[in-house]
Design an enzyme around this catalytic site. Sequence first.
Site, PDB file in Angstrom:
ATOM      1  CB  THR A   1      -5.396 -20.223 -51.366  1.00 43.60           C
ATOM      2  OG1 THR A   1      -4.468 -21.279 -51.130  1.00 43.60           O
ATOM      3  CG2 THR A   1      -6.822 -20.742 -51.207  1.00 43.60           C
TER       4      THR A   1
ATOM      5  CB  CYS B   1      -6.338 -28.163 -49.572  1.00 38.81           C
ATOM      6  SG  CYS B   1      -4.778 -29.070 -49.553  1.00 38.81           S
TER       7      CYS B   1
ATOM      8  CG  HIS C   1      -4.386 -24.006 -48.587  1.00 37.18           C
ATOM      9  ND1 HIS C   1      -4.167 -23.574 -49.859  1.00 37.18           N
ATOM     10  CD2 HIS C   1      -4.452 -25.351 -48.668  1.00 37.18           C
ATOM     11  CE1 HIS C   1      -4.099 -24.621 -50.673  1.00 37.18           C
ATOM     12  NE2 HIS C   1      -4.261 -25.708 -49.952  1.00 37.18           N
TER      13      HIS C   1
END
Length: 154
Positions: free
Chosen positions: A21, A26, A43
């Site tokens: 990811t 985040c 995520h």
Amino acid sequence: MVLKVKMGDIGVGKSPDSIETLLGSCVAIILYDRGKKIGGLAHIMLPKSRESDSKSPGKYADTAVPELLERLVKLGARRDKLVAKIAGGAAMFKANTNSIDVGKKNIDASKDELKKVGLRVSSEDTGGESGRTVVLSLKDGNVTIRKGNEVKNI
């Protein structure tokens, strides 16, 4: 195979795959069972969900942790053998010192939610001012972090 996890999503899998990811403010919540070689990554974008958004459990720390646990156990992971790691939470948009630091709030919420289910963060790469790429190897549980030209394992 490389499973790419998008913002607000959750990915789980088994060896020999990997999960990847891209993060800014985040946070990636990573759980791995070394014996079974099963792991997953959530995520998360924000600390706390609203009841009206129950369709996106991966988007929030408070809903992503139980959902990630459930998916891993269904895949065969042993809850008592899971190791937790986190990455991300950068202060990407630091306009002034009074601005809300979403990254820090995401880091704190991720740790709090893991603690609620009896998991302690074993290692992390959090904060800073730049985004990062995170890759979880399901062969060995290694988490590789890339920030610009810097590469490290947590």
